[in-house]
Design a protein around this motif. Structure first.
Motif, PDB file in Angstrom:
ATOM      1  N   CYS A   1      -6.125   0.327   3.328  1.00  0.00           N
ATOM      2  CA  CYS A   1      -5.197   0.101   4.440  1.00  0.00           C
ATOM      3  C   CYS A   1      -4.883   1.406   5.159  1.00  0.00           C
ATOM      4  CB  CYS A   1      -3.920  -0.534   3.915  1.00  0.00           C
ATOM      5  SG  CYS A   1      -2.735  -0.939   5.187  1.00  0.00           S
ATOM      6  N   GLU A   2      -4.871   2.503   4.426  1.00  0.00           N
ATOM      7  CA  GLU A   2      -4.570   3.800   5.025  1.00  0.00           C
ATOM      8  C   GLU A   2      -5.614   4.206   6.056  1.00  0.00           C
ATOM      9  OE1 GLU A   2      -4.000   8.421   3.608  1.00  0.00           O
ATOM     10  OE2 GLU A   2      -3.882   6.825   2.130  1.00  0.00           O
TER      11      GLU A   2
ATOM     12  N   ASP B   1      -4.939  -2.319  -3.428  1.00  0.00           N
ATOM     13  CA  ASP B   1      -5.593  -1.055  -3.111  1.00  0.00           C
ATOM     14  C   ASP B   1      -5.098  -0.589  -1.743  1.00  0.00           C
ATOM     15  OD1 ASP B   1      -7.233   1.134  -3.039  1.00  0.00           O
ATOM     16  OD2 ASP B   1      -9.013   0.002  -2.456  1.00  0.00           O
ATOM     17  N   TYR B   2      -4.149   0.338  -1.736  1.00  0.00           N
ATOM     18  CA  TYR B   2      -3.542   0.791  -0.488  1.00  0.00           C
ATOM     19  C   TYR B   2      -4.420   1.796   0.257  1.00  0.00           C
ATOM     20  CZ  TYR B   2       0.720  -1.484  -2.037  1.00  0.00           C
ATOM     21  OH  TYR B   2       1.637  -2.407  -2.448  1.00  0.00           O
TER      22      TYR B   2
END
Length: 54
Positions: free
Chosen positions: A12-13, A8-9
């Motif tokens: 992190c964003e 799940d990026y």
């Protein structure tokens, strides 16, 4: 735990954007200090300060 799930990026964003926003004031300080020294005190003072830093 088998390595089949996609990461799940989006989570992190959020931290990346926050860290970039935290770096704006230090970067602005470095750039503005160089400009102010160069404009008001001359290139000799600016080069002396840069020489002392390195």
């Amino acid at each position: 735990m088998e390595g089949l799930a996609k990461p799940d990026y989006a989570t992190c964003e959020i931290s990346t954007n926050a860290s970039i926003e935290e770096m704006i004031p230090p970067c602005a300080l470095v750039m503005l200090t160089s400009l102010i020294l160069g404009i008001f005190f001359g290139i000799e003072t600016l080069s002396g300060v840069i020489y002392q830093l390195f």
